[in-house]
Design a protein around this motif. Sequence first.
Motif, short mmCIF file in Angstrom:
data_model
loop_
_atom_site.label_atom_id
_atom_site.label_comp_id
_atom_site.label_asym_id
_atom_site.label_seq_id
_atom_site.Cartn_x
_atom_site.Cartn_y
_atom_site.Cartn_z
N LYS A 106 0.83 -1.21 0.00
CA LYS A 106 0.00 0.00 0.00
C LYS A 106 0.86 1.26 0.00
CE LYS A 106 -4.21 -1.99 1.99
NZ LYS A 106 -3.82 -3.37 1.69
N ILE A 107 1.90 1.22 -0.82
CA ILE A 107 2.79 2.37 -1.00
C ILE A 107 2.56 2.92 -2.40
CG2 ILE A 107 5.20 3.10 -1.20
CD1 ILE A 107 5.90 1.04 0.91
N TYR A 108 2.17 4.19 -2.48
CA TYR A 108 1.84 4.79 -3.76
C TYR A 108 2.57 6.12 -3.94
CZ TYR A 108 -1.87 1.36 -3.30
OH TYR A 108 -2.56 0.18 -3.11
N GLY A 109 3.03 6.35 -5.15
CA GLY A 109 3.71 7.60 -5.48
C GLY A 109 5.20 7.58 -5.25
N GLU A 110 5.75 6.44 -4.84
CA GLU A 110 7.19 6.31 -4.60
C GLU A 110 7.83 5.45 -5.69
OE1 GLU A 110 8.58 8.02 -2.23
OE2 GLU A 110 6.67 8.73 -1.41
N LYS A 132 -9.38 21.30 -13.11
CA LYS A 132 -8.71 22.56 -13.42
C LYS A 132 -7.30 22.66 -12.83
CE LYS A 132 -12.40 23.98 -15.52
NZ LYS A 132 -12.45 23.97 -17.00
N HIS A 133 -6.68 21.52 -12.60
CA HIS A 133 -5.28 21.47 -12.18
C HIS A 133 -4.73 20.09 -12.43
CE1 HIS A 133 -6.45 19.15 -8.63
NE2 HIS A 133 -7.35 20.08 -8.34
N GLY A 134 -3.41 19.98 -12.47
CA GLY A 134 -2.78 18.68 -12.63
C GLY A 134 -2.94 17.82 -11.39
N ILE A 135 -2.74 16.51 -11.57
CA ILE A 135 -2.96 15.55 -10.48
C ILE A 135 -1.82 14.55 -10.46
CG2 ILE A 135 -4.44 13.66 -9.65
CD1 ILE A 135 -6.74 15.20 -11.16
N GLN A 136 -1.24 14.35 -9.27
CA GLN A 136 -0.29 13.27 -9.08
C GLN A 136 -0.60 12.55 -7.79
OE1 GLN A 136 3.50 15.44 -8.90
NE2 GLN A 136 3.65 14.99 -6.71
N VAL A 137 -0.28 11.25 -7.76
CA VAL A 137 -0.51 10.45 -6.56
C VAL A 137 0.72 10.53 -5.68
CG1 VAL A 137 -0.99 8.16 -5.66
CG2 VAL A 137 -2.07 8.91 -7.79
N GLY A 138 0.53 11.00 -4.46
CA GLY A 138 1.65 11.10 -3.53
C GLY A 138 2.75 11.98 -4.08
N ALA A 139 3.99 11.52 -3.94
CA ALA A 139 5.15 12.29 -4.41
C ALA A 139 5.30 12.27 -5.92
CB ALA A 139 6.42 11.76 -3.75
N GLY A 140 4.48 11.45 -6.62
CA GLY A 140 4.51 11.44 -8.07
C GLY A 140 5.72 10.76 -8.67
N GLN A 141 6.39 9.90 -7.92
CA GLN A 141 7.64 9.29 -8.39
C GLN A 141 7.48 7.89 -8.97
OE1 GLN A 141 10.60 11.04 -8.54
NE2 GLN A 141 9.08 12.63 -8.09
N ALA A 142 6.26 7.35 -8.95
CA ALA A 142 6.05 6.01 -9.50
C ALA A 142 6.33 5.99 -11.00
CB ALA A 142 4.61 5.55 -9.24
N VAL A 184 0.26 21.35 -10.31
CA VAL A 184 -0.04 19.93 -10.09
C VAL A 184 -0.30 19.71 -8.61
CG1 VAL A 184 0.84 17.57 -10.24
CG2 VAL A 184 1.34 19.20 -12.07
N VAL A 185 -1.43 19.13 -8.29
CA VAL A 185 -1.84 18.93 -6.91
C VAL A 185 -1.62 17.47 -6.51
CG1 VAL A 185 -3.81 18.95 -5.31
CG2 VAL A 185 -3.53 20.79 -7.00
N GLU A 186 -1.03 17.27 -5.35
CA GLU A 186 -0.80 15.92 -4.84
C GLU A 186 -2.06 15.38 -4.19
OE1 GLU A 186 1.90 14.01 -1.24
OE2 GLU A 186 2.81 15.53 -2.56
N VAL A 187 -2.45 14.15 -4.55
CA VAL A 187 -3.63 13.54 -3.95
C VAL A 187 -3.24 12.22 -3.29
CG1 VAL A 187 -5.18 14.60 -5.64
CG2 VAL A 187 -4.30 12.30 -6.05
N LEU A 188 -4.02 11.82 -2.31
CA LEU A 188 -3.82 10.54 -1.65
C LEU A 188 -4.39 9.42 -2.53
CD1 LEU A 188 -4.86 11.52 1.99
CD2 LEU A 188 -2.53 11.29 1.07
N ALA A 189 -4.00 8.20 -2.21
CA ALA A 189 -4.45 7.05 -2.99
C ALA A 189 -5.97 6.95 -3.01
CB ALA A 189 -3.84 5.77 -2.42
N GLU A 190 -6.61 7.19 -1.87
CA GLU A 190 -8.06 7.07 -1.79
C GLU A 190 -8.75 8.06 -2.70
OE1 GLU A 190 -6.01 7.45 0.74
OE2 GLU A 190 -6.08 5.49 1.76
N GLU A 191 -8.21 9.27 -2.77
CA GLU A 191 -8.81 10.28 -3.64
C GLU A 191 -8.60 9.93 -5.11
OE1 GLU A 191 -8.73 15.12 -4.42
OE2 GLU A 191 -7.56 14.25 -2.78
N ALA A 192 -7.42 9.40 -5.43
CA ALA A 192 -7.15 8.99 -6.80
C ALA A 192 -8.13 7.92 -7.26
CB ALA A 192 -5.71 8.48 -6.93
N ASP A 193 -8.48 7.02 -6.35
CA ASP A 193 -9.43 5.96 -6.71
C ASP A 193 -10.83 6.51 -6.96
OD1 ASP A 193 -7.50 4.02 -6.50
OD2 ASP A 193 -7.97 3.49 -4.44
#
Length: 351
Positions: free
Chosen positions: A121-125, A201-211, A278-287
């Motif tokens: 359950k690690i996302y965005g890394e 109306k903005h960019g979206i990345q999950v967590g740190a966006g490094q996946a 670009v706005v960082e979102v949590l995994a739950e929000e991305a889903d």
Amino acid sequence: MSTKIFATGGTGYIGGDALHAIINAHPEYEVACLVRNSDKGGQVASQFPKVRLVYADLDNVDVLEEEARKADIVLNFANADHEAAANALVKGLGAHPPDQPGYLIHTSGTGILLFADMDRKIYGEESPKVYDDWDGIREVTSSLPDHAPHRKVDKIILAGVSSDVKTAIVCPPTIYGRSRSPGNQRGHQIYELARNTLEKKHGIQVGAGQARWTNVHVFDLSDCYMKLVEAAAQGGGKATWGADGYYFTENGEHVWGDVASVVAAEAKKQGYLETDEVVEVLAEEADKLSPAGSILWGANSRCKALRARNLLGWMPKEQSMDAETPEVVSSEAKRLKLLGVLEGHAAKVAG
């Protein structure tokens, strides 16, 4: 005697494009295509008038088995997780005599490599793990856990190998580009990211966006299918089948945070956004933004496609995913306009 092909998923994003490439390159092939209803049948007939239509779905296992029995090559572009259909296709091909084996080319997906991040359950890394289909082929075909996405059907295909049945599994990553399919022409991951960027109306990345994922243009993917079909039509050709018949199909790698920035910048450039933030979102929000968004944009799926290059001479040549992004954004904007989502100035820009 003409090569006989039976295909499932012929109106889909992947299957429709692959059939376009194969049928145009080899009009001598006799092709039959599974279609669920008259609407799907009409789509296929309009683009491929010589294709024989088989009206059924993946649950009609008797039909699948019979069509596989009659075919020299089966192309399974449909649901990568439909176990009954996979078993039926293998069983039908198993009726071939050993001196005339049937060939099954099955579509899986590099979602199978997501299991480690999903388990933790690690996302965005970023993960350093990179799989390959050459020196690391046994790890891919024999060592992945049963709960990995698509693994159950992959195992059915691998277990179906015999003197009567030769199999290959094609494993695509993120796919981009407008498909030449008679049905669905829209990809998924980057298109869904663009849709949400336009809506929010903005960019979206999950967590740190490094996946990281790998990617391929749909035309290049179809070229790999065609090379495998040609090899099968030649009695196997230079391709490997069975235990070593596993083919990743990538043409580079992307970082999802970078993709989010490129999409947002392009949406701003085209007049749909006031900012390229670009706005960082949590995994739950991305889903909530898109089904399984947390893993589609936040888990790692890294691989090297060596087998198709080494054996088939597969050489991807289409433009990169970054270069395709303006078309991705504009096509999603037009689609949202038709759905009544985009309004005002942005809708006017969409044409």
